[in-house]
Structure formats: structure tokens, C-alpha cells
Design a protein around this motif. Structure first.
Motif, PDB file in Angstrom:
ATOM      1  N   TRP A 370     -13.991  10.605   1.954  1.00 30.26           N
ATOM      2  CA  TRP A 370     -12.609  10.913   2.337  1.00 30.26           C
ATOM      3  C   TRP A 370     -12.172  12.242   1.722  1.00 30.26           C
ATOM      4  N   ASP A 392      -3.052  12.605   2.687  1.00 28.95           N
ATOM      5  CA  ASP A 392      -3.991  12.212   1.632  1.00 28.95           C
ATOM      6  C   ASP A 392      -3.299  11.315   0.617  1.00 28.95           C
ATOM      7  N   VAL A 395      -2.480   7.821   2.131  1.00 30.35           N
ATOM      8  CA  VAL A 395      -3.660   6.974   2.321  1.00 30.35           C
ATOM      9  C   VAL A 395      -4.205   6.486   0.989  1.00 30.35           C
ATOM     10  N   ARG A 396      -4.234   7.362   0.010  1.00 30.05           N
ATOM     11  CA  ARG A 396      -4.731   6.941  -1.312  1.00 30.05           C
ATOM     12  C   ARG A 396      -3.812   5.905  -1.941  1.00 30.05           C
ATOM     13  N   PRO A 399      -4.682   2.309   0.656  1.00 31.86           N
ATOM     14  CA  PRO A 399      -5.911   2.389   1.466  1.00 31.86           C
ATOM     15  C   PRO A 399      -6.067   1.244   2.455  1.00 31.86           C
ATOM     16  N   ALA A 404      -4.261   4.599   6.978  1.00 28.06           N
ATOM     17  CA  ALA A 404      -5.631   4.681   6.468  1.00 28.06           C
ATOM     18  C   ALA A 404      -6.612   4.053   7.441  1.00 28.06           C
ATOM     19  N   GLN A 408      -9.467   6.185   9.749  1.00 27.17           N
ATOM     20  CA  GLN A 408     -10.886   5.925   9.506  1.00 27.17           C
ATOM     21  C   GLN A 408     -11.588   5.407  10.758  1.00 27.17           C
TER      22      GLN A 408
END
Length: 770
Positions: A370, A392, A395-396, A399, A404, A408
Motif C-alpha cells: 500500500w 492514505d 485508509v490507514r 483498514p 479501503a 483494494q
């Protein structure tokens, strides 16, 4: 086995005796659940609660299982959890109910629909440049359904009265029929890649998982299922969670159709046996390719106008996918990012989706992948760096959240459509490298790397599937093996390709170079087969034509090309002469890679019919009927002790397959030990030993020997003084392919046969010590 209405479960049952005698341990079938009418593959499931009637239904499935159990064989079935077919709404009871009742349907939770955007958009209308407006005048109401041509759609309760105008009735439904062209940009349900007829299923919902897998798990509980091959897990919201839920419900063998980048591995926490083997395909085929062919073949491609900057081409292709083919998916993700302008959010999402160097990350385990994608996206699109930073951070922070998950699962779609289905048809320098899971920028696999990867597979994923040909490969293993010989004669091929192009080249450079290589690799081939392949390749490349915007004039020229080549006597004889130059080296490569795949770590998959030479191209060419009566004739002769010659019949390949599979039945091959040859031609010999026992660390019981780069070997004077020192220990080594026993050279059991003697009859050897 690829089952379809013309080759059913009953046909499969009738073949089990042959497969058992060949040495197979299990039959591995394409999907068995009810699929769309006339389906030739079964991946377009319409009802997951029953076996396909077109294949014979559940009675035929049970009969196949019973027959396999009599023979001591297993059954592995392909399953499709990611999507269902909605091409014919009336054929899919779940989808029909959703269209009829909308969000109130009991099946509304089963499909990944964006209900916030209003009625479900169905891109089915013809479009004559009017966005489908004229097609709406063709709507009728009949038998309680809204009809468009031969397609039927349900009516919501109380939405139709006698005399109502069909367009008015249409406006009262939970769906809207729209132009087929709007599917890429405005679809309100998630698809399988860019196929609007395949709607994504939300198996992350436990209730949906149970409903979608109930029939399959019923087989398992009855002891009628030994393994499953899971199709396209990267499309799922949470592949790891899915794998854990499936493992909790099924104790058998599970492999995932997961494409790994070179050096990538499955997340260690996934309770599965491994992948379906495209990583092994890249390594096994690659080790038979001469890296010295890279420079001259690169020069040839460049001189003909074919791009060779693979990374840059793939980046461009991925952006084409995000901007056109999957625009609807990108917009849906962008809408999840509050506080950001839609266009900027869309640009940032597109940049991120195109930036992954793997198909997708699996947070939190895949944090490194990622992070690399975020960094690459920032470099490529610095203007949206601030938006990428917010994505970023979001999403972190979560997750497991929707942004997220959607990023993905969509990145894998972008990677596949941009790489496999576009870039591999544009960067046609050397198409033996252009394979699913391949690395066309890397010209072959060094022997040391091959050994390292094989040892790693034995240590970490010993029950992973390995493969050389599947229904998804761009070309069969034997086509690739013959093409590998081109890398040893790059100058000769370059001269021939220039000569042929000057005489009768195609006007698009990438397709032109691909066409000549395909003609050589699959020769002899009919004009019809080659025509179908080139038309598909041209559309996949999306350079002069495409599936969405076909160019009739260019496609007519492509369709005419095969026959023009084949009726040009001088040209076709020139092609045939070059093929004759590489035919035997191609056979050598075929036998080598097959024996290596069958005896190396992993569980080998043999695609239908490939126990003989098979020069098939991409689907649907590789689903052609298999001549099993001919194969049974060869098998009967082999069972009498016949040692076939290396010739055009391919019987020698069946000999290799049969001996290797029966060896695996008798001995549990474990461990992995590279065996280096010694002498002037040592680099042309690939060998390894397998042991038996819990760790395979005892005395090796089997040794695989294969010839590499046979043209260079002959040009260098043959094997000369090259010898292969074999593992010492009690017992003499016997070659299962020739029946010869190798006498020890010393009293302590040391044996080092001369390669020239060991490989005088066949370019491969399979040594065992009983």
C-alpha cells in the motif's frame, strides 16, 4: 476438465478410467453450478443453489463422484464467489427478485449495488448515437414482464395497468434500461472487471456467504468434495476474511486463483494451500528461455515500431482502464471521500489504483505494498498529493472501512485489465513472456532463481497448485515452449520477421509482431483459428480497434490476413521452414518444463488434453474438443512398455506425464535439493532431487533432469564432458523413461553419469531409487 453442454458430467465420468490409468489423483472441473443458457465455461453462474441441468444435474455429479471413489480418486471443483451472471435476468432468481422489489428484496443484500444513486442502471439498449432513446420505443409489456427484444425484465408490484404506455411502466421500476455505452461510466452495481453482465456478490456478508456456498458445502458434508479452486479472490471485499470463513466451513484443499507479482507471496495468515500456480508457470517456463535473446529481440521490436518500455506502457494502459473501462468504479470510490472536490478525488483515486506494483494490497498485512502504491501515485500525479495524503490517512485509520476495501478490490481489476488484457497485447517483443502472472520485462528466469523459488515453495506452500496451461493462459505450454527456442535464434527470427513483414505485414506494429510469433508458435494452424485469435488480440490491445469502439475497416483487414498468408505459397513455405528449424528444440523444451512441473514442489495441474502436444491459443481456442480416443490408443501402447520416439504425435509427452504421475502416487515427494552438473555444458542441464518422509531430509529417492537451451547446446558441441553427480546412498538409480539402471561407479555408491549417455534417447530423465 472444462465442462459444458457438449461435454457433461456423464462424459467426465466416462473418462475416469483413462485418467486413473494415466496417473491422475483427482479430476478438477470447471464450475458445476447452474450457469447461463448455453454457457461454454460455467463462470456465469445464475443459481448457486443447484447443479447445472445442462451438465446433467446433481444425479450426474453424484455418479461422477461415485466413479471416482471406486478408483480411489478425488474431485476438485472451481467455485465463483465473486459474481453471478445477470445477462438474462429471468434466469437468475436472485437478480430477478432484486429488480422486481428493489431494496425490499430479500436478495438485495446479495449484490453490491449503490442504492444511493437511485434505480439500478442496466446497460442493455442499442445506441445509434442517441444514448438509447430510440430503443426505448421498442419496449413492450407482455406476460407480466417488461420486454426489450428477446430480453425480459420483471415488473414491480402494482406498477402496470392495462393500456399503460411501456415507457411509463419502465419509469415505475426499480431499474432503468440504458444505453450499453453507459455501463463503463455510470453503472450502479459493481461488476466482474468491465463485464456488465456479471454482477458482484457480497460474500463478505455472512448470510450471503452461506446462501452462495450452501450447495457446495452440502457436497463437502456428504464427503463428495476434496478441494476447491476459488476464482478471482482479489475481487472480493476481504479475501483474507473470505479464506478464513471458507476454511471454517470446509476442511479440504483450498487454492486461490491469485496472481502474484515476481517475488510476491500470499499473506501468511490465509488458511489456504496456496495459489493456482501462475507464479510457478512463470518460473518453470522462464528457466527454459535464453536471456541472451533479449537484446536482439528488443532491437527487432523497436525497428518494427513495437514499444518495449513495458512499465510505461502498463502505466498508460492502467490509466486507460481507470478513465474509461472502470470509470464507474472510480467514481464510486471518489464519492466516499468527503471534503474533496469530485474531480480531484477522482484523479487521486485513479492515480492510486494505477500505481500498485502488485494486484492489490491486503491491509493490514499488505502495508508495504500500500505504501509503495501511495508513493508511486504521488510521483506520477504530484498535483493531487494532498488528496492522496488524505486517502492514505483515512485508509490507514480504518483498514476495514469501505474506502479501503473498495480501493483494494478495484486495484486488482485495474492491474488485470491494464496488464494482462491490454499491455501484454501491446508490448509484443517476445510473447512467450506475455502470460497471466508473467513478467515480460524480465527475459527469463536464471537457474539459481528457479531453484530458490522451488525451495521456497516447498518450505512455505508445499501443497500449492502448479500449472503450465489453464483456460485463462494466453497460449498453451507447448506454444510457449516452441517460442522459447526463438530466444536462441533471435537473429534468424529477426531476419525472417522483417522479411515476412515486408511481404505481408499487418498495419499495426504490435499486432504484426504478435501475429508472426503466433503463426510460428501454433503452426500448423487454420485460417479460422488464427483469425479468431487475432481479432480478439487486436481488440484487447485497444490500439486500432477495441471491444467498445470497433474499427470495421481495420478489423476486416485483420480477418483477411490469415488466409492471405496461408495461400501465399512462398511465404507459408518460408514460415514452415523456420518452424522446422525450431520444432525439435521446442519439443525438448516442452518435455523439460512438463517434467519439471510434475515433479517439483507443489500439486501439479494438467490441463485437459495437454498430455499430448497441444498448440492452443487463448480462450475459446483452448476449449476445443479433446481427442480422447487417440489418447487412449497411445496410453494402451505405453502400458505395454512402448518407448515412443520424440515426434509429432506427442506420445512421448504422455510417456513423461504418465511416469511422473505414477511416481507421485508411489512416493510422497518432499524436500528439494538442486543438483549442479559439472563440465563444459553444465549450464544446459537443470536437475534437482526430491526425498521422501516427513521433511524430505533423508536419502533422495527421485531426481529430475531436463535439458535447457538445446540449440545452444548443439551449437557448442553437445554435452561433451558434462556429468551429473547424483546423491549417494543405497540402491541403484533407474531412469523411468528408458528403463535403464545406472551402475554405481564406486563401491560407496557414488554415481555421476555422463549427460550424453543419460540423455541420449530423451532430452529429459526421471531417476528413481527404490
Amino acid at each position: 476438465m472444462q465442462l459444458h453442454p457438449g461435454w457433461t458430467l456423464a462424459d467426465a465420468a466416462g473418462l475416469t478410467g483413462y485418467l486413473d490409468r494415466l496417473g491422475a489423483g483427482a479430476v478438477y472441473t470447471s464450475p458445476l453450478l447452474a450457469a447461463g443458457a448455453g454457457s461454454t465455461h460455467g463462470y456465469d453462474v445464475v443459481d448457486p443453489t443447484r447443479v447445472s441441468p445442462a451438465l446433467g444435474g446433481d444425479r450426474a455429479r453424484r455418479a461422477l463422484v461415485a466413479r471416482l471413489r471406486e478408483l480411489g480418486m478425488g474431485i476438485v471443483v472451481d467455485i465463483v464467489p465473486n459474481h453471478m451472471s445477470v445477462a438474462d435476468a429471468a434466469a437468475n432468481p436472485w437478480w430477478w427478485d432484486v429488480l422486481r422489489l428493489g431494496r425490499e428484496s430479500r436478495y438485495a443484500c446479495c449484490f453490491d449495488v449503490d442504492w444511493s444513486r437511485g434505480p439500478i442502471l442496466l446497460p442493455v439498449l442499442a445506441d445509434e448515437g442517441d444514448d438509447g432513446a430510440a430503443a426505448l420505443d421498442e419496449l413492450t409489456v407482455a406476460d407480466g414482464c417488461l420486454c426489450y427484444g428477446d430480453r425480459r425484465f420483471p415488473l414491480a408490484p402494482d406498477s402496470h395497468a392495462a393500456g399503460d404506455d411501456p415507457r411509463t411502466v419502465h419509469a415505475r421500476q426499480h431499474y432503468r434500461l440504458v444505453s450499453w455505452r453507459r455501463g463503463a461510466a455510470e453503472l450502479t452495481y459493481r461488476r466482474f472487471f468491465d463485464v456488465s453482465d456479471l454482477a458482484a456478490v457480497r460474500v463478505e456478508d455472512p448470510a450471503v456467504f452461506t446462501a452462495a456456498h450452501g450447495e457446495i458445502l452440502r457436497w463437502a458434508r456428504a464427503g463428495e468434495l476434496d478441494g476447491v479452486r476459488v476464482d478471482h479472490p482479489d475481487g472480493l471485499s476481504d479475501p483474507g476474511g473470505y479464506a478464513r470463513r471458507l476454511r471454517a466451513a470446509f476442511g479440504g484443499w483450498i487454492v486461490l486463483e491469485k496472481i502474484l507479482a515476481a517475488g510476491e507471496s500470499l499473506p501468511a495468515s490465509w488458511p489456504v494451500a496456496g495459489t493456482t500456480g501462475y507464479d510457478a508457470l512463470r518460473e518453470v517456463c522462464g528457466v527454459f528461455i535464453d536471456p541472451d535473446g533479449a537484446e536482439p529481440l528488443t532491437e527487432l521490436a523497436a525497428s518494427l515500431g513495437v514499444r518495449t518500455d513495458v512499465a510505461e506502457v502498463e502505466r498508460e494502459c492502467r490509466r486507460h482502464v481507470t478513465d474509461r473501462l472502470l470509470a464507474a468504479e472510480v467514481d464510486r470510490i471518489a464519492a466516499l471521500l468527503p471534503g474533496t472536490g469530485r474531480e480531484r478525488a477522482r484523479e487521486a483515486v485513479a492515480a492510486l489504483l494505477a500505481a500498485f506494483d502488485v494486484y492489490r494490497s491486503y491491509l493490514p498485512e499488505g502495508e508495504e505494498a500500500w505504501a509503495r502504491a501511495v508513493r508511486r501515485a504521488r510521483r506520477c500525479r504530484p498535483g493531487v498529493a494532498d488528496t492522496l495524503a488524505r486517502i492514505d490517512a483515512a485508509v490507514r485509520a480504518d483498514p476495514g472501512g469501505e474506502p479501503a476495501h473498495r480501493i483494494q478490490q478495484t486495484s486488482g481489476m485495474v492491474a488485470a485489465k491494464g496488464g494482462e488484457d491490454t499491455a501484454l497485447y501491446r508490448c509484443t517483443r517476445f510473447i512467450a513472456l506475455n502470460e497471466v502472472g508473467g513478467a515480460p520485462e524480465r527475459f527469463g528466469v536464471p537457474v539459481a532463481e528457479f531453484h530458490a523459488r522451488a525451495a521456497e515453495r516447498e518450505a512455505s506452500w508445499p501443497a500449492a497448485m502448479t500449472t503450465l496451461s489453464t483456460h485463462d493462459t494466453k497460449r498453451s505450454e507447448d506454444v510457449r515452449a516452441r517460442l522459447a527456442a526463438i530466444a536462441e535464434l533471435p537473429g534468424e527470427f529477426a531476419a525472417a520477421a522483417r522479411r515476412w513483414t515486408q511481404r505481408l505485414g499487418l498495419p499495426e506494429p504490435a499486432l504484426n509482431l504478435l501475429a508472426w510469433q503466433t503463426l510460428v508458435g501454433a503452426w500448423p494452424i487454420s485460417a479460422a483459428r488464427l483469425r479468431g485469435y487475432l481479432e480478439k488480440a487486436a481488440r484487447e490491445a485497444k490500439l486500432r480497434t477495441s471491444w467498445l469502439d470497433p474499427d470495421p475497416e481495420f478489423e476486416a483487414e485483420v480477418r483477411a490476413w490469415p488466409e492471405r498468408v496461408l495461400i501465399d505459397r512462398e511465404l507459408s513455405e518460408d514460415v514452415a521452414a523456420f518452424v522446422a528449424r525450431i520444432r525439435r528444440p521446442g519439443w525438448s523444451n516442452s518435455l523439460g518444463q512438463k517434467l519439471v512441473q510434475l515433479t517439483a514442489p507443489g500439486v501439479p495441474d494438467v490441463y485437459q488434453g495437454s498430455e499430448l502436444w497441444d498448440f492452443s491459443l487463448v480462450d475459446p481456442d483452448n476449449r476445443r474438443p479433446v481427442d480422447y480416443p487417440q489418447r487412449e490408443v497411445f496410453l494402451e501402447r505405453l502400458e505395454t512398455g512402448w518407448l515412443p520416439p520424440v515426434d509429432a504425435t506427442g506420445a512421448v509427452k504422455m510417456h513423461v506425464v504418465r511416469q511422473a504421475l505414477h511416481l507421485r502416487r508411489r512416493r510422497a515427494l518432499t524436500g528439494y535439493r538442486p543438483l549442479p552438473a559439472v563440465g563444459a555444458a553444465a549450464g544446459h542441464l537443470l536437475a534437482f532431487a526430491r526425498g521422501e518422509g516427513r521433511h524430505g531430509d533423508g536419502n533422495p529417492v527421485a531426481v529430475t533432469v531436463a535439458t535447457r537451451l538445446p540449440i545452444g547446446l548443439a551449437a557448442g558441441g553437445g554435452w561433451r564432458d558434462t556429468v551429473l553427480p547424483l546423491p549417494s546412498g543405497p540402491g541403484a538409480w533407474t531412469d523411468l523413461l528408458t528403463g535403464r539402471t545406472l551402475a554405481p561407479e564406486r563401491t560407496d555408491g557414488f554415481t555421476a553419469p555422463r549427460a550424453a549417455d543419460l540423455l541420449d534417447r530423451y532430452p529429459v530423465a526421471l531417476l528413481v531409487r527404490e
